[in-house]
Enzyme design. Structure first.
Site, PDB file in Angstrom:
ATOM      1  N   GLU A 108       2.092 -23.871 -32.818  1.00 28.82           N
ATOM      2  CA  GLU A 108       2.529 -23.232 -34.068  1.00 28.82           C
ATOM      3  C   GLU A 108       3.236 -24.233 -34.985  1.00 28.82           C
ATOM      4  OE1 GLU A 108       4.914 -19.825 -32.978  1.00 28.82           O
ATOM      5  OE2 GLU A 108       3.318 -19.051 -31.704  1.00 28.82           O
ATOM      6  N   GLY A 163       6.867  -6.791 -17.534  1.00 24.93           N
ATOM      7  CA  GLY A 163       8.311  -6.803 -17.821  1.00 24.93           C
ATOM      8  C   GLY A 163       8.626  -5.655 -18.755  1.00 24.93           C
ATOM      9  N   ARG A 164       9.757  -5.761 -19.423  1.00 29.09           N
ATOM     10  CA  ARG A 164      10.171  -4.679 -20.335  1.00 29.09           C
ATOM     11  C   ARG A 164       9.137  -4.445 -21.435  1.00 29.09           C
ATOM     12  NH1 ARG A 164      14.904  -7.686 -19.657  1.00 29.09           N
ATOM     13  NH2 ARG A 164      13.975  -8.931 -21.305  1.00 29.09           N
ATOM     14  N   ILE A 165       8.576  -5.529 -21.970  1.00 28.74           N
ATOM     15  CA  ILE A 165       7.640  -5.369 -23.094  1.00 28.74           C
ATOM     16  C   ILE A 165       6.307  -4.813 -22.595  1.00 28.74           C
ATOM     17  CG2 ILE A 165       6.403  -6.568 -24.950  1.00 28.74           C
ATOM     18  CD1 ILE A 165       8.905  -8.493 -25.060  1.00 28.74           C
ATOM     19  N   HIS A 172       3.488 -15.006 -35.708  1.00 26.63           N
ATOM     20  CA  HIS A 172       4.637 -14.857 -34.780  1.00 26.63           C
ATOM     21  C   HIS A 172       5.715 -13.934 -35.365  1.00 26.63           C
ATOM     22  CE1 HIS A 172       6.770 -16.999 -31.190  1.00 26.63           C
ATOM     23  NE2 HIS A 172       7.135 -15.730 -31.288  1.00 26.63           N
ATOM     24  N   ILE A 173       5.320 -12.671 -35.583  1.00 25.86           N
ATOM     25  CA  ILE A 173       6.226 -11.715 -36.242  1.00 25.86           C
ATOM     26  C   ILE A 173       6.542 -10.507 -35.370  1.00 25.86           C
ATOM     27  CG2 ILE A 173       5.585 -12.339 -38.610  1.00 25.86           C
ATOM     28  CD1 ILE A 173       3.663  -9.890 -38.582  1.00 25.86           C
ATOM     29  N   ARG A 209       3.453 -15.890 -25.636  1.00 29.51           N
ATOM     30  CA  ARG A 209       3.598 -17.272 -26.087  1.00 29.51           C
ATOM     31  C   ARG A 209       2.202 -17.892 -26.150  1.00 29.51           C
ATOM     32  NH1 ARG A 209       7.778 -16.190 -27.782  1.00 29.51           N
ATOM     33  NH2 ARG A 209       9.840 -17.065 -27.361  1.00 29.51           N
TER      34      ARG A 209
END
Ligand code: GLV
Ligand code: GLV
Length: 328
Positions: free
Chosen positions: A268, A157-159, A286-287, A239
């Protein structure tokens, strides 16, 4: 006439709240913690819009508690596995996310984890701080080369594409798997489209960018970890449940893979037992999208979506577009 009301489930950048206050009656969770499902049900009652976080479960029960006047839930995140799309569509509630604006920050954090794991940065930093360093040594903190190695991307995808662009600076070979092939991407990056088995077998660095769906849960489990190289590094800023974290702890402990860099976790903020004791994993909380500018832009999208929907327009980034068709 009373203004429409908006509930924001946790503090987001102040300027975003100020913008909302220009148009609406705004209530913000003032506690520095995520609210429980039951607390949230109380807070959203009677609201016309909700700005939610990826830690908030937005399902039929929650929307019923809000009431039929609730028109939109705007997630302050690109991921939206916390949404029950069907339940919202059935109730005519528009759901939105914040795509695009966090690709750079997330891909950068992905690459940071990749480099930090390969060069053992967290471990080395802790070593020096603990006063253990006795001077330069030839066989000390030996890590992995990144340049010219094979980067496997699961989920283009975009990432995932943004990570490939960053990898170009390291002259990495790109292989990828996805439900769709992208010929333009292949041409631009000299990338190879491969099946999952090849991706596992050939990647020196394997980075995950699939959304969390029932079919991607435990995309990497014990069987997949066994197919990876002993020198491979696994990176996850997507995730947590995409990896079977217990199986990963076993693989890292037995050193059947070389290392892992993780931004996200199955449960988490809890970590799988044993994970934090391992040296060959870099762990951050998760930053990936946590830069001031990115967090502001995410807020801007969420706020604009709320403003548009409450004034009868379509939002910019709807994730349950069937609901718009039903209205048209
Ligand atoms: C962060 O994890 C997001 O989905 O925005
Ligand atoms: C390392 O510091 C070197 O000079 O080789």
């Amino acid at each position: 006439m009373t203004k429409p009301s908006v509930y924001v489930t946790r503090m987001i950048p102040e300027v975003c709240i100020d913008e909302l206050r220009k148009h609406f009656d705004v209530d913000v969770n003032s506690e520095d913690r995520a609210l429980s499902y039951d607390e949230l049900k109380q807070k959203v009652r009677g609201k016309n819009a909700i700005v939610s976080l990826l830690t908030d479960t937005i399902d039929g029960g929650l929307l019923d508690a809000a009431g039929p006047q609730c028109k939109i839930v705007a997630n302050y995140a690109v991921g939206f596995n916390n949404f029950d799309l069907k339940a919202a569509t059935e109730r005519n509630v528009i759901l939105t996310n914040t795509p695009g604006v966090l690709d750079d920050a997330t891909a950068t954090l992905t690459f940071t984890l990749l480099l930090a794991t390969a060069r053992r940065i967290a471990e080395a930093d802790a070593y020096v701080r603990a006063g253990k360093w006795r001077g330069w040594a030839p066989l000390f903190f030996v890590g992995l080369d990144v340049d010219h190695r094979t980067l496997g991307i699961a989920g283009l995808g975009r990432i995932g594409k943004n990570v490939a662009r960053k990898a170009a600076g390291f002259d990495m070979k790109i292989i990828y798997s996805d439900v769709n092939r992208d010929l333009a991407f292949e041409k631009e990056h000299n990338a190879r489209y491969v099946d999952k088995a090849t991706l596992l077998k050939e990647s020196d660095f394997l980075t995950l960018h699939v959304p969390l769906l029932p079919e991607t849960k435990h995309y990497i489990g014990a069987a997949e970890l066994k197919q990876m190289k002993k020198t491979a590094v696994l990176i996850n800023a997507a995730r947590g449940p995409v990896i079977d974290e217990k199986a990963l702890v076993e693989a890292l402990r037995a050193k059947t893979i070389w290392g892992a860099g993780l931004d996200v976790f199955e449960d988490e903020p809890a970590l799988a037992p044993g994970l934090a004791e391992l040296d060959n994993v870099v762990i951050v909380p998760h930053i990936a999208s946590a830069t001031a500018e990115t967090r502001f832009k995410m807020g801007e999208i969420a706020v604009n979506n709320v403003i548009k929907v409450l004034s009868g327009q379509a939002p910019d980034t709807c994730v349950n577009p069937d609901v718009l068709k039903a209205k048209a």
